[in-house]
Design an enzyme around this catalytic site. Structure first.
Site, mmCIF file in Angstrom:
data_model
loop_
_atom_site.group_PDB
_atom_site.id
_atom_site.type_symbol
_atom_site.label_atom_id
_atom_site.label_comp_id
_atom_site.label_asym_id
_atom_site.label_seq_id
_atom_site.Cartn_x
_atom_site.Cartn_y
_atom_site.Cartn_z
ATOM 1 C CG ASN A 30 33.397 40.007 40.028
ATOM 2 O OD1 ASN A 30 33.976 40.795 39.276
ATOM 3 N ND2 ASN A 30 33.656 39.939 41.323
ATOM 4 C CD1 TRP A 31 33.530 37.813 33.762
ATOM 5 C CD2 TRP A 31 34.348 38.910 31.996
ATOM 6 N NE1 TRP A 31 32.800 37.434 32.659
ATOM 7 C CE2 TRP A 31 33.279 38.104 31.553
ATOM 8 C CE3 TRP A 31 35.010 39.700 31.047
ATOM 9 C CZ2 TRP A 31 32.866 38.050 30.229
ATOM 10 C CZ3 TRP A 31 34.600 39.666 29.715
ATOM 11 C CH2 TRP A 31 33.542 38.837 29.305
ATOM 12 C CE LYS A 32 36.487 37.361 41.952
ATOM 13 N NZ LYS A 32 36.874 36.784 43.210
ATOM 14 C CG HIS A 116 33.592 41.574 45.477
ATOM 15 N ND1 HIS A 116 34.724 40.997 46.012
ATOM 16 C CD2 HIS A 116 32.982 40.602 44.751
ATOM 17 C CE1 HIS A 116 34.785 39.733 45.629
ATOM 18 N NE2 HIS A 116 33.741 39.458 44.871
ATOM 19 C CD GLU A 118 37.982 39.500 45.290
ATOM 20 O OE1 GLU A 118 37.832 40.155 44.245
ATOM 21 O OE2 GLU A 118 37.821 38.265 45.348
ATOM 22 C CD GLU A 188 30.166 37.485 46.245
ATOM 23 O OE1 GLU A 188 30.143 36.727 45.269
ATOM 24 O OE2 GLU A 188 30.975 38.421 46.353
ATOM 25 N N GLY A 194 36.673 32.205 45.910
ATOM 26 C CA GLY A 194 37.924 31.818 45.270
ATOM 27 C C GLY A 194 38.669 30.711 46.008
ATOM 28 C CB SER A 234 33.591 28.171 45.468
ATOM 29 O OG SER A 234 34.811 28.754 45.892
ATOM 30 N N GLY A 255 32.580 34.234 40.264
ATOM 31 C CA GLY A 255 33.894 34.759 39.914
ATOM 32 C C GLY A 255 34.602 33.839 38.932
ATOM 33 N N GLY A 256 35.472 32.973 39.473
ATOM 34 C CA GLY A 256 36.322 32.107 38.648
ATOM 35 C C GLY A 256 35.602 31.395 37.514
HETATM 36 C C1 PEP Z 1 33.174 36.588 43.355
HETATM 37 O O1 PEP Z 1 34.002 37.071 42.624
HETATM 38 O O2 PEP Z 1 32.279 37.316 43.814
HETATM 39 C C2 PEP Z 1 33.246 35.160 43.677
HETATM 40 C C3 PEP Z 1 32.274 34.640 44.389
HETATM 41 O O3 PEP Z 1 34.322 34.461 43.215
HETATM 42 P P1 PEP Z 1 34.421 32.845 43.070
HETATM 43 O O4 PEP Z 1 33.189 32.408 42.332
HETATM 44 O O5 PEP Z 1 35.667 32.619 42.286
HETATM 45 O O6 PEP Z 1 34.472 32.278 44.450
#
Ligand code: PEP
Length: 273
Positions: A30-32, A116, A118, A188, A194, A234, A255-256
């Site tokens: 997920n490049w957000k 998600h 967010e 999640e 994050g 993470s 994500g990251g």
């Molecule tokens: C996400 O964007 O769904 C996520 C889990 O981010 P991260 O891996 O950065 O925690």
């Protein structure tokens, strides 16, 4: 004659190997709201080379929607598929700034992330909205990845199972079998997104098994056994192997670490015990 008691099957005991369950692992990035079109192009090209030899698992990238068509051209015909990070519940209409399922499908997407944390936190998405979006995705021929997960306060108050059960029951009920089989769930925990704090493999496994139990109550056990449940929060190259070694963890929503081709390709190449 002595009555024989039926022994529990390996599946009932929860020890059946994932490989026998026919759930293809899914590793999703997920490049957000990161990467311009040229940066997305460069990342997709680098990743394409690094994962070229990988098979037996599905690889997914979800760039910002403005970059979908460009990235689609780059990964066409490769082992990487494309997804969007959100969609609107309507097919079309006066919804300034929004994108519909048919538009996302036409841009080359197979998957779409829905609900998600967010989006729930900053854009007020409720379980009802998540349910409407999931139905819109299915109608457009997309595979929905529905995200669920508790906040830190909810876990500390020991409400995490209750919260996730509500998100599942209100978010993904009432599907016909054909649509249900396209559904992917991503667990999640909000406190792990994050933050660098990952749920331990045991904590994640406990919740994944719980989610599968709820799905088997809403639908049935054989269908629930077919559903892929991803872990997100993470995920990094150094924890993916232990997470993927858990029987009910069928992939990751990353994500990251998906923003660096080297890290994401290592995650994709995980080795489960
Ligand atoms: C996400 O964007 O769904 C996520 C889990 O981010 P991260 O891996 O950065 O925690």
């Amino acid at each position: 004659m002595e009555q024989q008691t039926a022994k529990p099957t390996e599946r009932e005991k929860g020890v059946e190997k994932k490989s026998t369950l026919q759930r293809t692992p899914l590793l999703a990035g997920n490049w957000k709201m990161y990467k311009t079109v040229s940066e997305s192009e460069a990342l997709a090209k680098e990743l394409k080379q690094l994962v070229a030899g990988v098979s037996g698992r599905e690889i997914l990238i979800c760039p910002p929607s403005i970059n979908l068509t460009k990235v689609s051209e780059i990964i066409m015909g490769t082992n990487i598929c494309l997804g969007a990070q959100n969609l609107h519940w309507a097919n079309e209409g006066a919804f300034t700034g929004e994108l519909s399922g048919p538009m996302i499908k036409a841009a080359g997407c197979k998957y779409v992330i829905i609900g998600h944390s967010e989006r729930r936190q900053y854009f007020g998405e409720t379980d009802k909205i998540v349910n409407d979006k999931m139905n819109a995705a299915l109608k457009a021929g997309l595979f929905p990845i529905v995200c669920v997960g508790e906040t830190l306060e909810e876990r500390e108050a020991n409400n995490h199972f209750k919260v996730v059960e509500r998100q599942i029951r209100d978010g993904v009920s009432n599907l016909v079998k054909e649509d249900y089989l396209k559904l992917v769930i991503a667990y999640e925990p909000v406190w792990a997104i994050g933050t660098g704090k990952t749920a331990s493999p045991a904590q994640a496994q406990e919740m994944h098994a719980f989610i599968r139990k709820i799905l088997s109550q809403i639908y049935n056990e054989p269908l629930a056994q077919k559903t892929r449940i991803l872990y997100g929060g993470s995920v990094k190259p150094d924890n993916i192997d232990s997470l993927m070694s858990q029987p009910d963890i069928d992939g990751g929503l990353v994500g990251g670490a998906s923003l660096k081709a080297a890290d994401f390709s290592r995650i994709v190449a995980y080795q489960a015990a």
